[in-house]
Every structure is written in structure tokens, then in C-alpha cells.
Design a protein around this motif. Structure first.
Motif, PDB file in Angstrom:
ATOM      1  N   LYS A  89       0.823  -1.183   0.000  1.00 11.47           N
ATOM      2  CA  LYS A  89       0.000   0.000   0.000  1.00 11.47           C
ATOM      3  C   LYS A  89       0.872   1.254   0.000  1.00 11.47           C
ATOM      4  CE  LYS A  89      -4.266   1.439   1.984  1.00 11.47           C
ATOM      5  NZ  LYS A  89      -4.416   2.355   3.055  1.00 11.47           N
ATOM      6  N   VAL A 142       0.737   4.703   0.947  1.00 11.15           N
ATOM      7  CA  VAL A 142      -0.129   5.572   1.747  1.00 11.15           C
ATOM      8  C   VAL A 142       0.200   7.032   1.496  1.00 11.15           C
ATOM      9  CG1 VAL A 142      -0.756   6.189   4.111  1.00 11.15           C
ATOM     10  CG2 VAL A 142      -0.389   3.794   3.498  1.00 11.15           C
ATOM     11  N   MET A 199       2.066  12.526  -3.403  1.00 11.31           N
ATOM     12  CA  MET A 199       1.742  11.096  -3.446  1.00 11.31           C
ATOM     13  C   MET A 199       0.789  10.774  -4.583  1.00 11.31           C
ATOM     14  SD  MET A 199       3.333   9.036  -1.806  1.00 11.31           S
ATOM     15  CE  MET A 199       2.790   7.399  -2.011  1.00 11.31           C
ATOM     16  N   ASN A 245      17.224   8.319   0.929  1.00  6.74           N
ATOM     17  CA  ASN A 245      17.117   7.097   1.723  1.00  6.74           C
ATOM     18  C   ASN A 245      15.744   6.971   2.361  1.00  6.74           C
ATOM     19  OD1 ASN A 245      19.762   6.254   1.348  1.00  6.74           O
ATOM     20  ND2 ASN A 245      20.463   7.696   2.933  1.00  6.74           N
ATOM     21  N   GLY A 246      15.147   5.797   2.211  1.00 10.21           N
ATOM     22  CA  GLY A 246      13.907   5.514   2.922  1.00 10.21           C
ATOM     23  C   GLY A 246      12.690   6.266   2.419  1.00 10.21           C
ATOM     24  N   THR A 247      12.755   6.833   1.216  1.00  5.26           N
ATOM     25  CA  THR A 247      11.596   7.580   0.713  1.00  5.26           C
ATOM     26  C   THR A 247      10.495   6.654   0.191  1.00  5.26           C
ATOM     27  OG1 THR A 247      12.829   7.824  -1.347  1.00  5.26           O
ATOM     28  CG2 THR A 247      12.725   9.753   0.096  1.00  5.26           C
ATOM     29  N   GLY A 248      10.849   5.418  -0.137  1.00  3.49           N
ATOM     30  CA  GLY A 248       9.854   4.477  -0.643  1.00  3.49           C
ATOM     31  C   GLY A 248      10.145   4.011  -2.056  1.00  3.49           C
ATOM     32  N   LYS A 249      11.423   4.028  -2.449  1.00  3.30           N
ATOM     33  CA  LYS A 249      11.781   3.636  -3.819  1.00  3.30           C
ATOM     34  C   LYS A 249      11.462   2.169  -4.082  1.00  3.30           C
ATOM     35  CE  LYS A 249      16.077   4.937  -3.290  1.00  3.30           C
ATOM     36  NZ  LYS A 249      15.986   5.445  -1.908  1.00  3.30           N
ATOM     37  N   GLU A 250      11.768   1.334  -3.097  1.00  2.00           N
ATOM     38  CA  GLU A 250      11.499  -0.091  -3.297  1.00  2.00           C
ATOM     39  C   GLU A 250       9.998  -0.348  -3.385  1.00  2.00           C
ATOM     40  OE1 GLU A 250      13.622  -2.777  -0.767  1.00  2.00           O
ATOM     41  OE2 GLU A 250      12.235  -4.407  -1.207  1.00  2.00           O
ATOM     42  N   LEU A 251       9.264   0.367  -2.570  1.00  5.60           N
ATOM     43  CA  LEU A 251       7.809   0.221  -2.596  1.00  5.60           C
ATOM     44  C   LEU A 251       7.271   0.596  -3.979  1.00  5.60           C
ATOM     45  CD1 LEU A 251       5.271  -0.339  -0.894  1.00  5.60           C
ATOM     46  CD2 LEU A 251       5.230   2.082  -0.316  1.00  5.60           C
ATOM     47  N   LEU A 263       0.411   8.271   7.355  1.00  5.65           N
ATOM     48  CA  LEU A 263       1.485   7.279   7.410  1.00  5.65           C
ATOM     49  C   LEU A 263       1.667   6.764   8.842  1.00  5.65           C
ATOM     50  CD1 LEU A 263       4.089   8.884   4.998  1.00  5.65           C
ATOM     51  CD2 LEU A 263       3.187   6.566   4.801  1.00  5.65           C
ATOM     52  N   PHE A 302       1.351   2.855  10.006  1.00  2.00           N
ATOM     53  CA  PHE A 302       2.380   2.060  10.684  1.00  2.00           C
ATOM     54  C   PHE A 302       1.918   1.599  12.064  1.00  2.00           C
ATOM     55  CE2 PHE A 302       5.364   4.534   7.803  1.00  2.00           C
ATOM     56  CZ  PHE A 302       5.516   3.465   6.931  1.00  2.00           C
ATOM     57  N   VAL A 343      10.490   8.108   5.128  1.00  2.00           N
ATOM     58  CA  VAL A 343       9.407   7.244   5.610  1.00  2.00           C
ATOM     59  C   VAL A 343       9.936   6.094   6.464  1.00  2.00           C
ATOM     60  CG1 VAL A 343       7.369   5.918   4.961  1.00  2.00           C
ATOM     61  CG2 VAL A 343       8.098   7.831   3.542  1.00  2.00           C
ATOM     62  N   ARG A 344      11.120   5.574   6.094  1.00  5.42           N
ATOM     63  CA  ARG A 344      11.661   4.482   6.904  1.00  5.42           C
ATOM     64  C   ARG A 344      11.878   4.952   8.330  1.00  5.42           C
ATOM     65  NH1 ARG A 344      15.489   2.032   4.078  1.00  5.42           N
ATOM     66  NH2 ARG A 344      14.022   0.337   3.747  1.00  5.42           N
ATOM     67  N   ARG A 384       8.647   5.135  10.147  1.00  2.52           N
ATOM     68  CA  ARG A 384       8.214   3.779  10.473  1.00  2.52           C
ATOM     69  C   ARG A 384       8.938   3.291  11.740  1.00  2.52           C
ATOM     70  NH1 ARG A 384       9.485  -1.567   9.160  1.00  2.52           N
ATOM     71  NH2 ARG A 384       7.763  -2.766   8.287  1.00  2.52           N
TER      72      ARG A 384
HETATM   73  N1  LIG Z   1       3.947   5.863   0.823  1.00  5.32           N
HETATM   74  C1  LIG Z   1       4.184   4.862   1.647  1.00  5.32           C
HETATM   75  N2  LIG Z   1       3.174   4.206   2.229  1.00  5.32           N
HETATM   76  C2  LIG Z   1       3.397   3.178   3.080  1.00  5.32           C
HETATM   77  N3  LIG Z   1       4.600   2.738   3.406  1.00  5.32           N
HETATM   78  C3  LIG Z   1       5.663   3.341   2.849  1.00  5.32           C
HETATM   79  C4  LIG Z   1       5.516   4.418   1.948  1.00  5.32           C
HETATM   80  N4  LIG Z   1       6.742   4.820   1.545  1.00  5.32           N
HETATM   81  C5  LIG Z   1       7.613   4.015   2.175  1.00  5.32           C
HETATM   82  N5  LIG Z   1       6.978   3.128   2.966  1.00  5.32           N
HETATM   83  C6  LIG Z   1       7.606   2.123   3.835  1.00  5.32           C
HETATM   84  O1  LIG Z   1       8.782   2.701   4.353  1.00  5.32           O
HETATM   85  C7  LIG Z   1       9.859   1.781   4.369  1.00  5.32           C
HETATM   86  C8  LIG Z   1      10.974   2.288   3.493  1.00  5.32           C
HETATM   87  O2  LIG Z   1      10.581   2.264   2.123  1.00  5.32           O
HETATM   88  P1  LIG Z   1      11.490   1.652   0.964  1.00  5.32           P
HETATM   89  O3  LIG Z   1      12.272   0.495   1.450  1.00  5.32           O
HETATM   90  O4  LIG Z   1      10.621   1.441  -0.209  1.00  5.32           O
HETATM   91  O5  LIG Z   1      12.436   2.901   0.742  1.00  5.32           O
HETATM   92  P2  LIG Z   1      13.743   3.050  -0.120  1.00  5.32           P
HETATM   93  O6  LIG Z   1      13.642   4.372  -0.769  1.00  5.32           O
HETATM   94  O7  LIG Z   1      13.937   1.856  -0.992  1.00  5.32           O
HETATM   95  O8  LIG Z   1      14.809   3.085   1.018  1.00  5.32           O
HETATM   96  P3  LIG Z   1      16.425   2.907   0.978  1.00  5.32           P
HETATM   97  O9  LIG Z   1      16.948   4.123   0.312  1.00  5.32           O
HETATM   98  O10 LIG Z   1      16.759   2.834   2.412  1.00  5.32           O
HETATM   99  O11 LIG Z   1      16.673   1.665   0.211  1.00  5.32           O
HETATM  100  C9  LIG Z   1       9.273   0.470   3.902  1.00  5.32           C
HETATM  101  O12 LIG Z   1       8.875  -0.261   5.038  1.00  5.32           O
HETATM  102  C10 LIG Z   1       8.069   0.887   3.082  1.00  5.32           C
HETATM  103  O13 LIG Z   1       7.090  -0.117   3.058  1.00  5.32           O
END
Ligand SMILES: Nc1ncnc2c1ncn2[C@@H]1O[C@H](COP(=O)(O)OP(=O)(O)OP(=O)(O)O)[C@@H](O)[C@H]1O
Ligand SMILES: [Mg+2]
Length: 461
Positions: free
Chosen positions: A139, A141, A147, A170-176, A321, A325, A357-358, A361
Motif C-alpha cells: 500500500k 499511503v 503522493m 534514503n527511505g523515501t519508498g523507492k522499493e515500494l 502514514l 504504521f 518514511v523508513r 516507520r
Molecule cells: N507511501 C508509503 N506508504 C506506506 N509505506 C511506505 C511508503 N513509503 C515508504 N513506505 C515504507 O517505508 C519503508 C521504506 O521504504 P522503501 O524500502 O521502499 O524505501 P527506499 O527508498 O527503498 O529506502 P532505501 O533508500 O533505504 O533503500 C518500507 O517499510 C516501506 O514499506
């Protein structure tokens, strides 16, 4: 790519029948007549599923299975159990066999078990990283402008098969974002395979991406498939691509241009149908200028660019968010949902969120574990310390007064409870309905000294 099966059975009739029916089903099949021969084969080729007889001349099936496990053969093993040795089959399952079939064999049933094993194995590969974090749902969020733009870009990119370069801190949600693109694409039924380019040592990354043949280098005891091949029919996610060496970049570029991978140390050229998504927290144009990233690779990867903005630029999403969490951790830890009082909400809104976001969380997880009551206050967020950006003066003043009042009240309350229990922390904690460690923490925060002689054993933090 055909899936391959290795049959280990001493009865020629069984080998022939199984090999025949499995080939008809489209598998590549090899068959041998002993455990020793099976183990030998496994050092020369990788198989997707292994069928292993329990009764064998020489080393028996269970020993063979154990040796496979010792050698880290990770293909699923289906045991073939003779009539009356179900007990051994059960033992085999305990050592890690996937399932068993009984002699006399039902070919139909065996084919079914093999295809189940294969499916299971694919899921395993795809989910290995994911399963460790069961909470990883997809999801995205957030209802703010940033967003909704992001969601729109994801929805547009997903069905196209185009390469996507996801950038952001870092941790912005790229993997998501990457997982969402895969989940919304036509490849959603195929694997999603992640490669963290920063985490894999330079000398292993090529083998990781493209596979290797046995003997390609020290430690390459058997053939191994690379991530590009494992992602065939699905998506490969090259995370932290900015950390990839120039040498590996050249190979990746070739793989992208030709849709062909060449395992390290081998002569084979394997055609793969893999969609490539990449992510980076670096500014690749800067990396190109500095000579650390190939411009041609950048253009290949950056067909559809998606930027994930930092959390401080989408403050409006912080409450949603946080709730998201909290729900997640409430479920995970079996705790009750908590609410943020206005003072806490103000702190979260004004904090700078360098970890995005990380970090949010992690903060929420910490609160769900540490805060005893059902309401989270600014006081509980004191650990965020210096990173809090100044809130408007009036808000600060109100919050400060509220805090002072609350602190004074809590302090008084705890001191009285302690007095009633003659300074016994355990009993005081019980009387107040909080964990002992929480009480200690609270006391420390409020400047109440622990009574002398009070037991401080398992109090960690
Ligand atoms: N918009 C969102 N809604 C819900 N959860 C989110 C959102 N964005 C990020 N998260 C959650 O925050 C955490 C970090 O996101 P993610 O791993 O995708 O970031 P990243 O940009 O790949 O981080 P890194 O640079 O550390 O690799 C994960 O647990 C992810 O599920
Ligand atoms: Mg990431």
C-alpha cells in the motif's frame, strides 16, 4: 526456459516411466541410479526439482538428502517412498524434503507434486527477502499532491514494460514504488527479483546477476543461475545502481541491449525476458560527470524517470502514514492501537525526517513498543531531539505548558505510588499497570531517582 528435474532411482522401469511423463510435460529430465551418482550430477548442473528414492543401493535416500542439504543444494526434493516405509518419508520431510510420493507410483500424482514443488520454489526465490518482513504490504499511503502524482506515474509506467529509474533519498519508498510497478504490470504473475548492488561484494556481483558455471572461481562448486535468469518472465529490481562498478555496468549494459546473459566462466548465452527497474539515492548525472557512472547505461535505464520526494516535502501525509504504521505494528506485536495527541502530531510534523518514511516507520515502531498508555505525547518523542524544526512560537508555548503540567502530575502520581509500595519498583509497576522497564524509563525521564536497593536486573533500556 525449461525447468529441469533430476530423478534418482535404482529401478530402470521407474526411471523410464517418470522421465517419459515429465518430458511430455515439458521438463528437461536427467535420471541416475544411485545417491552417489545423484550427488555427482548436482556438482555439475543445477536442477529445479529432484525426485529421490528412499531405498537405494549404496548410500540411501535419507543420507543422500542430508548430503544435498549440507552442500546447500536448494532445489526442492520429492522423496519416492516404497510401500511400507512411510516412516522414512516422514523423517525425510523433517530434514527438509518438500513432499513424498508412494510406490507403486501414480504418474499423475507425481507430475502434480513436481509442479507444486516447482511453484513453491519460485515463490521461495521471489519471496525470500519479502517473507522476513511479513508486514511488507504494497500500500502506498498518502493523499497529498506529491503522493497522488507518484501513484499516477506508477500506474502509467506499470503496464508498459519500459525500464524505470526510481530516484530519491534514503527511505523515501523507492522499493515500494518498484514493487508496486511490478504488481500492477502484466508480469505480476512472474517473479520480482531484487538485487542490492551496494550490498554484494564486487567480485560476486557478476555471478549474482548472470550466474556462473561450476569451477568459474574458487567456491563455485556447481552451476548457479543468475538473478536476471531467475527473473525471466518477471521483473528484476537493481537497487542502489549508483554503487555498481564501471566494469559491472558494462556487462549490465550489454545484457540490456541484447536481452542475453552469459554466466561467468561459461560459453552459454541465455536469452531472458526480464523487465528492469532500477533505483538510486545518488544524483546519477553527478556520478556521470565524475566518471563513476556510464552515460549510455543511464540513458538505457532512465526510459521512465520517477522521483520520490523526501518526507519533509509531503508533511500532509505524516498523520496517515503514522496511523498506517501504528496499525501495522499493533497487529505485529498484538498491541492496542494508540493515538497521537496534538503535541505529538506537532512534533512529527515539524521534525526534518532525514531518514524519510523508513525513519517514521522506525519511530512509530519504537513508540508502539515503549509507550505504555494509549496516547502518545510530545514527551514520548523527546528522543527525536535536535532534529525537530522550530514550531510556531505559540504552539511551542502551549505544548510546553501542557507538558509541564502533565510532567508535574505524572511525577507526583508516581512518587505517591512508590511511597505506598515502600519503594518497591515491581509492585509499584504492578499497581500502576505498566511494565517495570517502562516505569524505570518514565522515572528517568521525570528525574525520579530509583530507590536504593531496588532490583534493576532485566531492565535494558
Ligand atoms: N507511501 C508509503 N506508504 C506506506 N509505506 C511506505 C511508503 N513509503 C515508504 N513506505 C515504507 O517505508 C519503508 C521504506 O521504504 P522503501 O524500502 O521502499 O524505501 P527506499 O527508498 O527503498 O529506502 P532505501 O533508500 O533505504 O533503500 C518500507 O517499510 C516501506 O514499506
Ligand atoms: Mg531501498
Amino acid at each position: 526456459m525449461k525447468a529441469s528435474v533430476l530423478i534418482v532411482d535404482d529401478e530402470p522401469g521407474v526411471r523410464a516411466a517418470l522421465a517419459g511423463v515429465l518430458r511430455d510435460e515439458g521438463y528437461e529430465v536427467d535420471a541416475v541410479d544411485s545417491g552417489e551418482a545423484g550427488l555427482d550430477r548436482l556438482t555439475r548442473a543445477a536442477y529445479d526439482v529432484i525426485l529421490l528414492d528412499i531405498w537405494l543401493p549404496g548410500i540411501d535416500g535419507l543420507t543422500t538428502l542430508q548430503r544435498m542439504r549440507d552442500r546447500q543444494v536448494d532445489a526442492p526434493v520429492v522423496m519416492i517412498s516404497g510401500h511400507g516405509n512411510i516412516e522414512s518419508a516422514v523423517k525425510a520431510i523433517k530434514i527438509g524434503a518438500f513432499d513424498f510420493v508412494e510406490k507403486p507410483l501414480s504418474l499423475e500424482k507425481t507430475v502434480l507434486v513436481v509442479s507444486n514443488a516447482l511453484r513453491q520454489q519460485r515463490l521461495e526465490v521471489e519471496n525470500r527477502a519479502l517473507r522476513a518482513r511479513v508486514d511488507q504490504d504494497l500500500k502506498m499511503v498518502g493523499e497529498g499532491y506529491a503522493m497522488s502524482q507518484l501513484r499516477e506515474q506508477v500506474a502509467m509506467a506499470a503496464p508498459t514494460n519500459g525500464r524505470v529509474l526510481i530516484s530519491g533519498g534514503n527511505g523515501t519508498g523507492k522499493e515500494l514504488v518498484a514493487r508496486s510497478i511490478h504488481a500492477l504490470s502484466r508480469r505480476r504473475g512472474g517473479p520480482f527479483v531484487e538485487v542490492n548492488c551496494a550490498a554484494i561484494p564486487e567480485e560476486l556481483i557478476e555471478s549474482e546477476l548472470f550466474g556462473h558455471v561450476r569451477g568459474a572461481f574458487t567456491g563455485a562448486v556447481s552451476d548457479r543461475r543468475g538473478k536476471f535468469e531467475l527473473a525471466d518472465g518477471g521483473t528484476i529490481f537493481l537497487d542502489e545502481i549508483g554503487d555498481m562498478s564501471l566494469k559491472t555496468q558494462a556487462k549490465v549494459l550489454r545484457a540490456l541491449q541484447e536481452q542475453i546473459v552469459e554466466p561467468v566462466g561459461g560459453a552459454a548465452r541465455i536469452r531472458v525476458d526480464t523487465r528492469v527497474l532500477a533505483a538510486t539515492n545518488k544524483d546519477l548525472t553527478e556520478e556521470i560527470k565524475a566518471g563513476r557512472f556510464r552515460e549510455d547505461l543511464y540513458f538505457r535505464l532512465n526510459v521512465i524517470p520517477i522521483f520520490v520526494p523526501p518526507l519533509r516535502d509531503r508533511q500532509e501525509d505524516i498523520p496517515l502514514l503514522s496511523e498506517h504504521f501504528m496499525r501495522l505494528f499493533a497487529r505485529e506485536y498484538g498491541r492496542r492501537f494508540k493515538s497521537l495527541d496534538p503535541s505529538a502530531a506537532a512534533v512529527l510534523a515539524h521534525y526534518g525526517w532525514p531518514g524519510n518514511v523508513r525513519e517514521l516507520r522506525n519511530v512509530i515502531e519504537r513508540l508502539m513498543i515503549m509507550v505504555p498508555g494509549e496516547v502518545i505525547t510530545a514527551q514520548d518523542l523527546a528522543f527525536l531531539g535536535g532534529g525537530v524544526r522550530p514550531a510556531p512560537a505559540e504552539a511551542v508555548e502551549e505544548i510546553r505548558q501542557l507538558h509541564d503540567a502533565r510532567d508535574a502530575f505524572e511525577r507526583d502520581y508516581i512518587l505517591k505510588a512508590l511511597a505506598r509500595q515502600q519503594g518497591n519498583i515491581s509492585r509499584t509497576a504492578e499497581a500502576l499497570g505498566v511494565e517495570r522497564s517502562n516505569l524505570y524509563r518514565k522515572m528517568r525521564a521525570l528525574g525520579i531517582a530509583a530507590p536504593r536497593g531496588s532490583e534493576r536486573d532485566e531492565d535494558g533500556g
